[in-house]
Design a protein around this motif. Structure first.
Motif, PDB file in Angstrom:
ATOM      1  N   TYR A 137      99.154 -76.527 -44.908  1.00 32.32           N
ATOM      2  CA  TYR A 137      99.498 -75.494 -43.937  1.00 32.32           C
ATOM      3  C   TYR A 137      98.336 -74.517 -43.784  1.00 32.32           C
ATOM      4  N   VAL A 138      98.245 -73.927 -42.605  1.00 33.97           N
ATOM      5  CA  VAL A 138      97.341 -72.792 -42.457  1.00 33.97           C
ATOM      6  C   VAL A 138      97.943 -71.633 -43.233  1.00 33.97           C
ATOM      7  N   ASP A 139      97.092 -70.794 -43.793  1.00 31.85           N
ATOM      8  CA  ASP A 139      97.569 -69.734 -44.686  1.00 31.85           C
ATOM      9  C   ASP A 139      98.605 -68.833 -44.023  1.00 31.85           C
ATOM     10  N   SER A 140      98.458 -68.579 -42.753  1.00 37.99           N
ATOM     11  CA  SER A 140      99.322 -67.605 -42.073  1.00 37.99           C
ATOM     12  C   SER A 140     100.776 -68.053 -41.959  1.00 37.99           C
ATOM     13  N   VAL A 141     101.064 -69.337 -42.180  1.00 39.45           N
ATOM     14  CA  VAL A 141     102.442 -69.810 -42.054  1.00 39.45           C
ATOM     15  C   VAL A 141     103.030 -70.278 -43.386  1.00 39.45           C
ATOM     16  N   LYS A 142     102.249 -70.256 -44.437  1.00 41.26           N
ATOM     17  CA  LYS A 142     102.743 -70.709 -45.741  1.00 41.26           C
ATOM     18  C   LYS A 142     103.945 -69.870 -46.175  1.00 41.26           C
ATOM     19  N   GLY A 143     104.969 -70.573 -46.640  1.00 47.15           N
ATOM     20  CA  GLY A 143     106.188 -69.897 -47.071  1.00 47.15           C
ATOM     21  C   GLY A 143     107.171 -69.629 -45.944  1.00 47.15           C
ATOM     22  N   ARG A 144     106.752 -69.830 -44.704  1.00 46.68           N
ATOM     23  CA  ARG A 144     107.639 -69.595 -43.555  1.00 46.68           C
ATOM     24  C   ARG A 144     107.909 -70.872 -42.763  1.00 46.68           C
TER      25      ARG A 144
ATOM     26  N   PHE B 200     108.709 -82.972 -37.489  1.00 49.24           N
ATOM     27  CA  PHE B 200     109.418 -81.718 -37.255  1.00 49.24           C
ATOM     28  C   PHE B 200     108.593 -80.548 -37.780  1.00 49.24           C
ATOM     29  N   LEU B 201     108.863 -79.380 -37.221  1.00 48.69           N
ATOM     30  CA  LEU B 201     108.298 -78.148 -37.746  1.00 48.69           C
ATOM     31  C   LEU B 201     109.408 -77.107 -37.759  1.00 48.69           C
ATOM     32  N   GLN B 202     109.898 -76.795 -38.941  1.00 55.85           N
ATOM     33  CA  GLN B 202     110.891 -75.737 -39.105  1.00 55.85           C
ATOM     34  C   GLN B 202     110.145 -74.420 -39.268  1.00 55.85           C
ATOM     35  N   MET B 203     110.432 -73.486 -38.401  1.00 56.79           N
ATOM     36  CA  MET B 203     109.734 -72.198 -38.399  1.00 56.79           C
ATOM     37  C   MET B 203     110.731 -71.088 -38.657  1.00 56.79           C
ATOM     38  N   ASN B 204     110.570 -70.407 -39.771  1.00 60.60           N
ATOM     39  CA  ASN B 204     111.438 -69.291 -40.150  1.00 60.60           C
ATOM     40  C   ASN B 204     110.640 -67.994 -40.185  1.00 60.60           C
ATOM     41  N   SER B 205     111.340 -66.903 -40.206  1.00 58.00           N
ATOM     42  CA  SER B 205     110.716 -65.569 -40.283  1.00 58.00           C
ATOM     43  C   SER B 205     109.601 -65.428 -39.250  1.00 58.00           C
ATOM     44  N   LEU B 206     109.908 -65.802 -38.042  1.00 54.39           N
ATOM     45  CA  LEU B 206     108.890 -65.812 -36.990  1.00 54.39           C
ATOM     46  C   LEU B 206     108.406 -64.403 -36.672  1.00 54.39           C
ATOM     47  N   LYS B 207     107.123 -64.336 -36.336  1.00 54.61           N
ATOM     48  CA  LYS B 207     106.460 -63.079 -36.026  1.00 54.61           C
ATOM     49  C   LYS B 207     105.883 -63.146 -34.606  1.00 54.61           C
ATOM     50  N   PRO B 208     105.653 -62.005 -33.993  1.00 57.24           N
ATOM     51  CA  PRO B 208     105.030 -62.034 -32.660  1.00 57.24           C
ATOM     52  C   PRO B 208     103.704 -62.794 -32.642  1.00 57.24           C
ATOM     53  N   ASP B 209     102.958 -62.739 -33.740  1.00 55.80           N
ATOM     54  CA  ASP B 209     101.684 -63.464 -33.807  1.00 55.80           C
ATOM     55  C   ASP B 209     101.848 -64.978 -33.788  1.00 55.80           C
ATOM     56  N   ASP B 210     103.070 -65.470 -33.963  1.00 60.00           N
ATOM     57  CA  ASP B 210     103.321 -66.912 -33.884  1.00 60.00           C
ATOM     58  C   ASP B 210     103.475 -67.380 -32.437  1.00 60.00           C
ATOM     59  N   THR B 211     103.494 -66.449 -31.504  1.00 62.47           N
ATOM     60  CA  THR B 211     103.625 -66.815 -30.094  1.00 62.47           C
ATOM     61  C   THR B 211     102.448 -67.669 -29.652  1.00 62.47           C
TER      62      THR B 211
END
Length: 115
Positions: free
Chosen positions: A59-66, A79-90
Motif C-alpha cells: 500500500y501507499v503510506d497514506s492509505v495504510k490501515g484504512r 476489490f478495494l475496501q476504503m474506510n475512514s475516507l478523507k477529502p484527500d482521497d478524492t
C-alpha cells in the motif's frame, strides 16, 4: 478482448466507506499483478495498492490501515475496501492488470469525499 470494469465509486462524507470492484475478462486473471491507482485533479496518477499473483500486498503510506485490497481469482475480480475516507482521497480510481508482457487499465471510477 480484454476488459477491466471498475464500479463502486461515488460521493461519501469524510469518515465514510466505499468498496470498489474491478471485474476483468479476457485475461488469465490469476497470473496478473492487480493494482489500484488514483489520480486527483492536477496531480499525477499514483499507486494506491498492489496485490500480486501470490497474494503479496503493498500500500501507499497514506492509505495504510484504512484501505484493504483483495482479489478473488475465481471471479477474476479485485476489490478495494476504503474506510475512514478523507477529502484527500478524492480522485478517479483506476484498476490495472500487469504481467511481464501486458499492461491493461480500466476506465476509472470517481470517488469524492466531501461533506
Amino acid at each position: 478482448q480484454v476488459r477491466l470494469v471498475e464500479s463502486g465509486g461515488g460521493l461519501v462524507q469524510p469518515g465514510g466507506s466505499l468498496r470498489l470492484s474491478c471485474a476483468t475478462s479476457g485475461i488469465i486473471f490469476r497470473f496478473y499483478v492487480m493494482g489500484w491507482y488514483r489520480q486527483a485533479p492536477g496531480k499525477q496518477r499514483e499507486v494506491v495498492a498492489i496485490v500480486d499473483s501470490g497474494g503479496k500486498i503493498n500500500y501507499v503510506d497514506s492509505v495504510k490501515g484504512r484501505f484493504t485490497v483483495s482479489r478473488d481469482n475465481a471471479k477474476s475480480t479485485v476489490f478495494l475496501q476504503m474506510n475512514s475516507l478523507k477529502p484527500d482521497d478524492t480522485a478517479v480510481y483506476f484498476c490495472n492488470a500487469q504481467s511481464s508482457r501486458d499492461d491493461f487499465w480500466g476506465q476509472g471510477t470517481q470517488v469524492t469525499v466531501s461533506s
